[in-house]
Design a protein around this motif. Sequence first.
Motif, PDB file in Angstrom:
ATOM      1  N   LYS A 182      37.920 -67.458  30.775  1.00 56.58           N
ATOM      2  CA  LYS A 182      39.291 -67.486  30.272  1.00 56.58           C
ATOM      3  C   LYS A 182      39.355 -66.548  29.071  1.00 56.58           C
ATOM      4  O   LYS A 182      38.479 -66.587  28.197  1.00 56.58           O
ATOM      5  N   LEU A 183      40.394 -65.724  29.024  1.00 62.89           N
ATOM      6  CA  LEU A 183      40.540 -64.746  27.946  1.00 62.89           C
ATOM      7  C   LEU A 183      41.826 -65.013  27.167  1.00 62.89           C
ATOM      8  O   LEU A 183      42.916 -65.003  27.734  1.00 62.89           O
ATOM      9  N   PHE A 184      41.673 -65.242  25.875  1.00 61.11           N
ATOM     10  CA  PHE A 184      42.810 -65.487  24.989  1.00 61.11           C
ATOM     11  C   PHE A 184      42.861 -64.386  23.928  1.00 61.11           C
ATOM     12  O   PHE A 184      41.835 -63.874  23.483  1.00 61.11           O
ATOM     13  N   PHE A 185      44.080 -64.048  23.531  1.00 61.17           N
ATOM     14  CA  PHE A 185      44.274 -62.998  22.519  1.00 61.17           C
ATOM     15  C   PHE A 185      45.316 -63.472  21.518  1.00 61.17           C
ATOM     16  O   PHE A 185      46.441 -63.812  21.897  1.00 61.17           O
ATOM     17  N   ARG A 222      43.531 -77.544  23.143  1.00 66.87           N
ATOM     18  CA  ARG A 222      44.416 -77.959  24.235  1.00 66.87           C
ATOM     19  C   ARG A 222      44.823 -76.735  25.065  1.00 66.87           C
ATOM     20  O   ARG A 222      44.884 -76.800  26.290  1.00 66.87           O
ATOM     21  N   GLU A 223      45.082 -75.613  24.378  1.00 66.84           N
ATOM     22  CA  GLU A 223      45.405 -74.383  25.096  1.00 66.84           C
ATOM     23  C   GLU A 223      44.214 -73.891  25.904  1.00 66.84           C
ATOM     24  O   GLU A 223      44.360 -73.461  27.059  1.00 66.84           O
ATOM     25  N   TYR A 224      43.025 -73.957  25.337  1.00 66.62           N
ATOM     26  CA  TYR A 224      41.833 -73.525  26.046  1.00 66.62           C
ATOM     27  C   TYR A 224      41.633 -74.302  27.357  1.00 66.62           C
ATOM     28  O   TYR A 224      41.165 -73.760  28.356  1.00 66.62           O
ATOM     29  N   GLU A 253      32.334 -69.864  28.362  1.00 67.57           N
ATOM     30  CA  GLU A 253      33.471 -70.054  29.254  1.00 67.57           C
ATOM     31  C   GLU A 253      34.747 -69.387  28.755  1.00 67.57           C
ATOM     32  O   GLU A 253      35.674 -69.141  29.529  1.00 67.57           O
ATOM     33  N   ILE A 254      34.816 -69.150  27.448  1.00 67.67           N
ATOM     34  CA  ILE A 254      36.073 -68.688  26.850  1.00 67.67           C
ATOM     35  C   ILE A 254      35.817 -67.489  25.952  1.00 67.67           C
ATOM     36  O   ILE A 254      34.876 -67.475  25.147  1.00 67.67           O
ATOM     37  N   LEU A 255      36.647 -66.463  26.091  1.00 65.99           N
ATOM     38  CA  LEU A 255      36.677 -65.331  25.174  1.00 65.99           C
ATOM     39  C   LEU A 255      37.984 -65.398  24.391  1.00 65.99           C
ATOM     40  O   LEU A 255      39.040 -65.656  24.963  1.00 65.99           O
ATOM     41  N   HIS A 256      37.901 -65.158  23.088  1.00 66.20           N
ATOM     42  CA  HIS A 256      39.109 -65.162  22.262  1.00 66.20           C
ATOM     43  C   HIS A 256      39.003 -63.991  21.300  1.00 66.20           C
ATOM     44  O   HIS A 256      38.116 -63.946  20.455  1.00 66.20           O
ATOM     45  N   CYS A 257      39.890 -63.009  21.447  1.00 66.86           N
ATOM     46  CA  CYS A 257      39.835 -61.840  20.565  1.00 66.86           C
ATOM     47  C   CYS A 257      41.090 -61.752  19.702  1.00 66.86           C
ATOM     48  O   CYS A 257      42.116 -62.370  19.987  1.00 66.86           O
TER      49      CYS A 257
END
Length: 347
Positions: A88-91, A342-344, A64-68
């Motif tokens: 959801k994409l987080f960097f 919490r951010e995710y 569900e989540i990508l974090h690079c």
Amino acid sequence: MYPSRIMPELYRQGVTNHGVAIKGSRVATSMMEAGAQLFTVPSPTRAIYSLPRLLSYIDAHAIEILHCHKSSDLRVAFLLKLFRPGLKLFFTEHMGVTRSKKGLYHRFAYSQVTRVFSISQATYQRNLRALPLPSERIHCLGLGVDLGTYSAALISKAELGLPENRCLIALPGRITPGKGHEVWLDALAMLKQTTSWHALVIGGLNAAEGADELFVAEIKKKAAHLGLEDRVSFLGFRRDVPMLLQAMDIVCIPSRNEAFGLTVIESMAAGCAVVGANSGAIPELIDAERGRLADPLSVTEWVAAISELLNAPALRSKLGEQARQWVAENMTLDVHVSNLLREYRQD
């Protein structure tokens, strides 16, 4: 190496971890050691050709989540997001952007990013100015350390082969330009008539260990030129840094523009008296109650700060204990991961 540091705590808080890394790299090894399921690609440039397999992997594992964590990785991540809009994409921008990224490509790539994390107020301000995103999509999320790793003194000065009656002064971290080794050595040279100290450089000595080999050679030559061969030891890359730090009396972080200062909070967690540069993000971590600050370009200020602590074990102990307490209240890994989750989960 951030992903492998937080993966065990993510598992503890109920999250399944998958990693994408270059086959055979230290990042891949560290992720596997942290228990992640791993998808490898042969090289950064060939990662694009792995998109179909990556998409199948994401679908098969209901990710569900990508974090690079590198801007170059964002090229692959935003394409995955285009093909799977529900992701959801987080960097995490670990350095803070210093040049504007508001051209056509960056506007398009960052339009796919759910949120950018800055690891300090210093990098947050840089990112606000440089990135093509509104402020509500750039959040400050400081790092954290596992305080349990520093819960007891696990190694003594004698075990390090060093005199127990010497004050140990350490400079841990990558040996590369900008980390302040030159000014630190100049300061130590002015203190070499004081016989109660020995200095340690903790960090890799070759490129495979993250060092700038030409710079390492320069620093060793400088130490010899200053007559410090018998007073400064180069320990190389160590996996037991938490244990080493607990045997140190003073830790110096003279980096000129630290984006966060993970080594600072690691040293504080170990109960060390820390002298840090009064630039970058370090002043966000250190004040007069839990350490000392010095101009990273001023040898005189480093001499004064180290001298104050050299023959003051009670002051070192007081600063170290207050630093450790502050980290326990503000910078633990479990709190960091809870904030990350919490951010995710936010819309």
